[in-house]
Design a protein around this motif. Structure first.
Motif, PDB file in Angstrom:
ATOM      1  N   GLY A 157       5.409   1.217  -0.980  1.00 44.56           N
ATOM      2  CA  GLY A 157       5.152   0.150  -1.945  1.00 44.56           C
ATOM      3  C   GLY A 157       5.268   0.639  -3.370  1.00 44.56           C
ATOM      4  O   GLY A 157       5.840  -0.048  -4.239  1.00 44.56           O
ATOM      5  N   GLY A 158       4.752   1.848  -3.646  1.00 45.73           N
ATOM      6  CA  GLY A 158       4.840   2.391  -4.991  1.00 45.73           C
ATOM      7  C   GLY A 158       6.274   2.658  -5.413  1.00 45.73           C
ATOM      8  O   GLY A 158       6.657   2.416  -6.573  1.00 45.73           O
ATOM      9  N   THR A 159       7.097   3.150  -4.496  1.00 42.78           N
ATOM     10  CA  THR A 159       8.509   3.401  -4.812  1.00 42.78           C
ATOM     11  C   THR A 159       9.239   2.108  -5.145  1.00 42.78           C
ATOM     12  O   THR A 159      10.013   2.043  -6.118  1.00 42.78           O
ATOM     13  N   ILE A 160       9.013   1.078  -4.364  1.00 44.61           N
ATOM     14  CA  ILE A 160       9.665  -0.210  -4.615  1.00 44.61           C
ATOM     15  C   ILE A 160       9.232  -0.780  -5.967  1.00 44.61           C
ATOM     16  O   ILE A 160      10.060  -1.292  -6.746  1.00 44.61           O
ATOM     17  N   LEU A 161       7.951  -0.675  -6.299  1.00 44.34           N
ATOM     18  CA  LEU A 161       7.470  -1.170  -7.584  1.00 44.34           C
ATOM     19  C   LEU A 161       8.058  -0.380  -8.754  1.00 44.34           C
ATOM     20  O   LEU A 161       8.435  -0.963  -9.780  1.00 44.34           O
ATOM     21  N   LEU A 162       8.146   0.947  -8.604  1.00 41.70           N
ATOM     22  CA  LEU A 162       8.726   1.766  -9.672  1.00 41.70           C
ATOM     23  C   LEU A 162      10.194   1.443  -9.891  1.00 41.70           C
ATOM     24  O   LEU A 162      10.668   1.369 -11.045  1.00 41.70           O
ATOM     25  N   HIS A 360       6.644  13.931  12.470  1.00 38.31           N
ATOM     26  CA  HIS A 360       7.792  13.026  12.509  1.00 38.31           C
ATOM     27  C   HIS A 360       7.593  11.868  11.528  1.00 38.31           C
ATOM     28  O   HIS A 360       8.510  11.512  10.775  1.00 38.31           O
ATOM     29  N   SER A 361       6.412  11.301  11.512  1.00 40.85           N
ATOM     30  CA  SER A 361       6.140  10.153  10.642  1.00 40.85           C
ATOM     31  C   SER A 361       6.075  10.564   9.171  1.00 40.85           C
ATOM     32  O   SER A 361       6.579   9.847   8.299  1.00 40.85           O
ATOM     33  N   ILE A 362       5.454  11.703   8.881  1.00 38.74           N
ATOM     34  CA  ILE A 362       5.353  12.159   7.489  1.00 38.74           C
ATOM     35  C   ILE A 362       6.738  12.417   6.901  1.00 38.74           C
ATOM     36  O   ILE A 362       7.056  11.979   5.785  1.00 38.74           O
ATOM     37  N   ILE A 363       7.583  13.127   7.649  1.00 38.70           N
ATOM     38  CA  ILE A 363       8.929  13.411   7.165  1.00 38.70           C
ATOM     39  C   ILE A 363       9.740  12.121   7.037  1.00 38.70           C
ATOM     40  O   ILE A 363      10.533  11.949   6.098  1.00 38.70           O
ATOM     41  N   ALA A 364       9.555  11.201   7.979  1.00 38.33           N
ATOM     42  CA  ALA A 364      10.279   9.930   7.914  1.00 38.33           C
ATOM     43  C   ALA A 364       9.890   9.139   6.668  1.00 38.33           C
ATOM     44  O   ALA A 364      10.747   8.518   6.018  1.00 38.33           O
ATOM     45  N   PHE A 365       8.616   9.151   6.311  1.00 37.47           N
ATOM     46  CA  PHE A 365       8.183   8.474   5.088  1.00 37.47           C
ATOM     47  C   PHE A 365       8.831   9.120   3.859  1.00 37.47           C
ATOM     48  O   PHE A 365       9.287   8.415   2.949  1.00 37.47           O
ATOM     49  N   ALA A 366       8.853  10.443   3.812  1.00 39.32           N
ATOM     50  CA  ALA A 366       9.467  11.140   2.680  1.00 39.32           C
ATOM     51  C   ALA A 366      10.955  10.794   2.569  1.00 39.32           C
ATOM     52  O   ALA A 366      11.466  10.540   1.466  1.00 39.32           O
ATOM     53  N   MET A 367      11.645  10.776   3.696  1.00 35.71           N
ATOM     54  CA  MET A 367      13.070  10.422   3.675  1.00 35.71           C
ATOM     55  C   MET A 367      13.270   8.979   3.218  1.00 35.71           C
ATOM     56  O   MET A 367      14.210   8.680   2.462  1.00 35.71           O
ATOM     57  N   THR A 368      12.416   8.084   3.675  1.00 29.44           N
ATOM     58  CA  THR A 368      12.564   6.681   3.304  1.00 29.44           C
ATOM     59  C   THR A 368      12.402   6.481   1.804  1.00 29.44           C
ATOM     60  O   THR A 368      13.149   5.706   1.182  1.00 29.44           O
ATOM     61  N   VAL A 369      11.451   7.178   1.203  1.00 31.72           N
ATOM     62  CA  VAL A 369      11.271   7.087  -0.252  1.00 31.72           C
ATOM     63  C   VAL A 369      12.532   7.550  -0.977  1.00 31.72           C
ATOM     64  O   VAL A 369      13.005   6.909  -1.933  1.00 31.72           O
ATOM     65  N   ILE A 370      13.102   8.666  -0.542  1.00 30.86           N
ATOM     66  CA  ILE A 370      14.309   9.198  -1.180  1.00 30.86           C
ATOM     67  C   ILE A 370      15.483   8.259  -0.977  1.00 30.86           C
ATOM     68  O   ILE A 370      16.261   7.987  -1.913  1.00 30.86           O
ATOM     69  N   ILE A 371      15.639   7.742   0.238  1.00 32.62           N
ATOM     70  CA  ILE A 371      16.762   6.861   0.530  1.00 32.62           C
ATOM     71  C   ILE A 371      16.644   5.541  -0.236  1.00 32.62           C
ATOM     72  O   ILE A 371      17.664   4.952  -0.639  1.00 32.62           O
ATOM     73  N   LEU A 372      15.419   5.047  -0.458  1.00 27.72           N
ATOM     74  CA  LEU A 372      15.255   3.835  -1.262  1.00 27.72           C
ATOM     75  C   LEU A 372      15.809   4.030  -2.669  1.00 27.72           C
ATOM     76  O   LEU A 372      16.488   3.132  -3.202  1.00 27.72           O
ATOM     77  N   ALA A 373      15.536   5.183  -3.270  1.00 29.95           N
ATOM     78  CA  ALA A 373      16.091   5.467  -4.598  1.00 29.95           C
ATOM     79  C   ALA A 373      17.609   5.561  -4.543  1.00 29.95           C
ATOM     80  O   ALA A 373      18.307   5.074  -5.452  1.00 29.95           O
ATOM     81  N   HIS A 374      18.134   6.157  -3.494  1.00 22.57           N
ATOM     82  CA  HIS A 374      19.588   6.274  -3.334  1.00 22.57           C
ATOM     83  C   HIS A 374      20.233   4.896  -3.153  1.00 22.57           C
ATOM     84  O   HIS A 374      21.286   4.611  -3.746  1.00 22.57           O
ATOM     85  N   ILE A 375      19.609   4.039  -2.360  1.00 25.08           N
ATOM     86  CA  ILE A 375      20.142   2.692  -2.157  1.00 25.08           C
ATOM     87  C   ILE A 375      20.124   1.905  -3.458  1.00 25.08           C
ATOM     88  O   ILE A 375      21.077   1.156  -3.765  1.00 25.08           O
ATOM     89  N   TYR A 376      19.069   2.078  -4.242  1.00 23.70           N
ATOM     90  CA  TYR A 376      18.979   1.356  -5.513  1.00 23.70           C
ATOM     91  C   TYR A 376      20.138   1.736  -6.443  1.00 23.70           C
ATOM     92  O   TYR A 376      20.829   0.868  -7.000  1.00 23.70           O
ATOM     93  N   ILE A 377      20.351   3.038  -6.625  1.00 22.09           N
ATOM     94  CA  ILE A 377      21.419   3.483  -7.527  1.00 22.09           C
ATOM     95  C   ILE A 377      22.781   3.057  -6.993  1.00 22.09           C
ATOM     96  O   ILE A 377      23.677   2.678  -7.760  1.00 22.09           O
ATOM     97  N   GLY A 378      22.962   3.105  -5.685  1.00 19.10           N
ATOM     98  CA  GLY A 378      24.263   2.788  -5.108  1.00 19.10           C
ATOM     99  C   GLY A 378      24.554   1.306  -4.984  1.00 19.10           C
ATOM    100  O   GLY A 378      25.650   0.931  -4.552  1.00 19.10           O
ATOM    101  N   SER A 379      23.608   0.462  -5.343  1.00 15.91           N
ATOM    102  CA  SER A 379      23.828  -0.984  -5.221  1.00 15.91           C
ATOM    103  C   SER A 379      23.601  -1.678  -6.564  1.00 15.91           C
ATOM    104  O   SER A 379      24.505  -1.757  -7.394  1.00 15.91           O
ATOM    105  N   VAL A 380      22.381  -2.198  -6.789  1.00 16.26           N
ATOM    106  CA  VAL A 380      22.121  -2.963  -8.009  1.00 16.26           C
ATOM    107  C   VAL A 380      21.885  -2.076  -9.220  1.00 16.26           C
ATOM    108  O   VAL A 380      21.970  -2.541 -10.361  1.00 16.26           O
ATOM    109  N   GLY A 381      21.583  -0.806  -9.009  1.00 10.44           N
ATOM    110  CA  GLY A 381      21.212   0.044 -10.129  1.00 10.44           C
ATOM    111  C   GLY A 381      22.357   0.490 -10.999  1.00 10.44           C
ATOM    112  O   GLY A 381      22.165   0.734 -12.193  1.00 10.44           O
TER     113      GLY A 381
END
Length: 435
Positions: A157-162, A360-381
């Motif tokens: 949630g914090g990543t999406i808001l930022l 598994h869950s902790i690493i998956a959360f970390a990857m998801t945060v990073i990928i959200l930033a990557h998706i943002y730059i590669g699309s609307v950003g």
């Protein structure tokens, strides 16, 4: 007068006769009782011949016969009492679960097994095999539904808001000099295939993983038990099988781009200038991949390898347990630097799975945060960024602003190729002057 005196004599005589009869009858009863005791020695002997038989009815305590013998001054065998002095050697026999005092109830034994305080003996002699009730399952459940779910939700949630806030303040990063209309081939078909294989599989894994993690906490109340169950079963099947596509994509992009993502001196300049994404008109030099993309690449490779290893351990816990060996290596490294960690090096199967699931869950959360930033730059950003992985071609002005060193190399290679093509390969084929 005579009648009166006769009545008195008669009454006195009757009382004397009644008293005499009572005395005689009482003497006979006493005599018969004594005769029964003294006159039947066999019966008396059989009653006291084996006091242990009578003592068994009292649970091993003394009997009435023992008391009477002692009162009569007769010898009494008190061996059965002599050993009951509360000696330490008898403590287990007295206070064990089956002891006469019954100090340990079934509930006590259950708690001893659950919290690992019971005295358990196994043929293997291994401490891990003495665990009959593994209480770590409750700690795993508390971690899974507590800190893991809570802080994971905060991170996403914090990543999406930022990102939303950054978009409102910075806006979309546009090509400063506008699109030129000249396209350059940036990624080949096989490169795009590896990227999208990894991207789509990761999105499916992230969605199904979040569904399984937050299902019983939140989603089951929204969708109902029946619908949630059907989606969860399907999601588990998708998660277990799409994982192989994710691993394949991870291997593919590693071999495609590993040499192009080795850090160089230009990456430090790019990082110091923030990649030019915070200030307009700033375009630090970069090759085919800038420092930001390299961070994304190595994060995906390293975290992806870790989440894949823990996922395989969850799918095949008997064949690929990973945490006992990992803890052993950590203990060795700690001793090497003068520290002592004492992490467990022998784990039961379900303990391995508990650690693997949390990791598994902790690493998956970390990857998801990073990928959200990557998706943002590669699309609307960023304007023009999606085309790199969409069609594989990017506008030349976009490429010059974000990857100028790569553009220079591509143009130099094309010039060299054109120059070589314009020269004749065989000197004998050159035109001869007319004679």
């Amino acid at each position: 007068m005579f009648a009166s005196e006769l009545a008195k004599v008669t009454r006195a005589t009757s009382q004397s006769l009644a008293l005499a009869v009572l005395l005689v009858f009482g003497s006979l009863l006493v005599a018969s009782s004594g005769f029964a005791q003294d006159g039947d020695p066999a019966a008396n002997q059989s009653e006291s011949a084996d006091p242990e038989d009578a003592r068994s009815s009292t649970g091993g305590a003394q009997t009435l016969e023992d008391i009477l013998r002692r009162q009569r001054g007769e010898p009494v065998d008190d061996a059965f009492r002599r050993s009951q002095t509360g000696a330490a050697a008898n403590a287990d026999a007295l206070s064990s679960q089956l002891g006469v005092r019954g100090a340990a109830s079934d509930s006590d034994i259950y708690r001893q097994l659950r919290f690992g305080t019971g005295d358990i003996t196994v043929s293997t002699g291994k401490p891990v095999d003495r665990i009959l009730i593994q209480d770590g399952g409750m700690r795993w459940l508390e971690w899974r539904e507590g800190p893991l779910a809570t802080y994971g939700a905060y991170a996403l949630g914090g990543t999406i808001l930022l990102l939303a806030l950054f978009y409102l303040l910075r806006g979309r990063i546009k090509v400063e000099h506008g699109l030129s209309g000249v396209l350059m081939q940036r990624f080949s078909a096989i490169e795009r295939f590896g990227h999208w294989l990894l991207a789509i599989s990761f999105i499916l894994l992230a969605l199904t993983g979040l569904w399984l993690l937050f299902g019983r906490i939140v989603l089951i109340e929204w969708f109902g038990a029946e619908l949630y169950s059907q989606i969860a079963i399907a999601g588990k099947w998708v998660h277990n099988n799409v994982a192989w596509a994710f691993i394949a994509g991870l291997v593919l992009i590693f071999f495609q781009w590993v040499f192009q993502n080795i850090p160089n001196r230009h990456d430090l300049v790019w990082l110091l200038k923030g990649g030019g994404i915070f200030v307009k008109g700033v375009h630090p030099p970069a090759k085919k991949f800038n420092a930001g993309q390299k961070i994304i690449f190595w994060s995906v490779i390293l975290l992806g390898a870790s989440v894949s290893a823990s996922g395989i351990s969850l799918l095949f816990p008997f064949e690929f347990p990973m945490f006992a060996a990992t803890f052993a290596k950590i203990n060795e490294l700690a001793l090497f630097v003068g520290q002592e960690t004492n992490l467990p090096t022998e784990l039961q199967l379900h303990e391995e799975m508990q650690y693997a699931q949390l990791w598994h869950s902790i690493i998956a959360f970390a990857m998801t945060v990073i990928i959200l930033a990557h998706i943002y730059i590669g699309s609307v950003g960023m304007q023009g960024a999606f085309a790199a992985m969409g069609s594989g071609k990017v506008d030349k002005n976009w490429a010059k602003e974000h990857h100028n060193l790569w553009v220079d190399k591509v143009e130099a290679d094309e010039a060299k190729k054109n120059s070589k093509a314009s020269k004749p390969d065989d000197p004998a084929q050159t035109a001869q002057p007319a004679e």
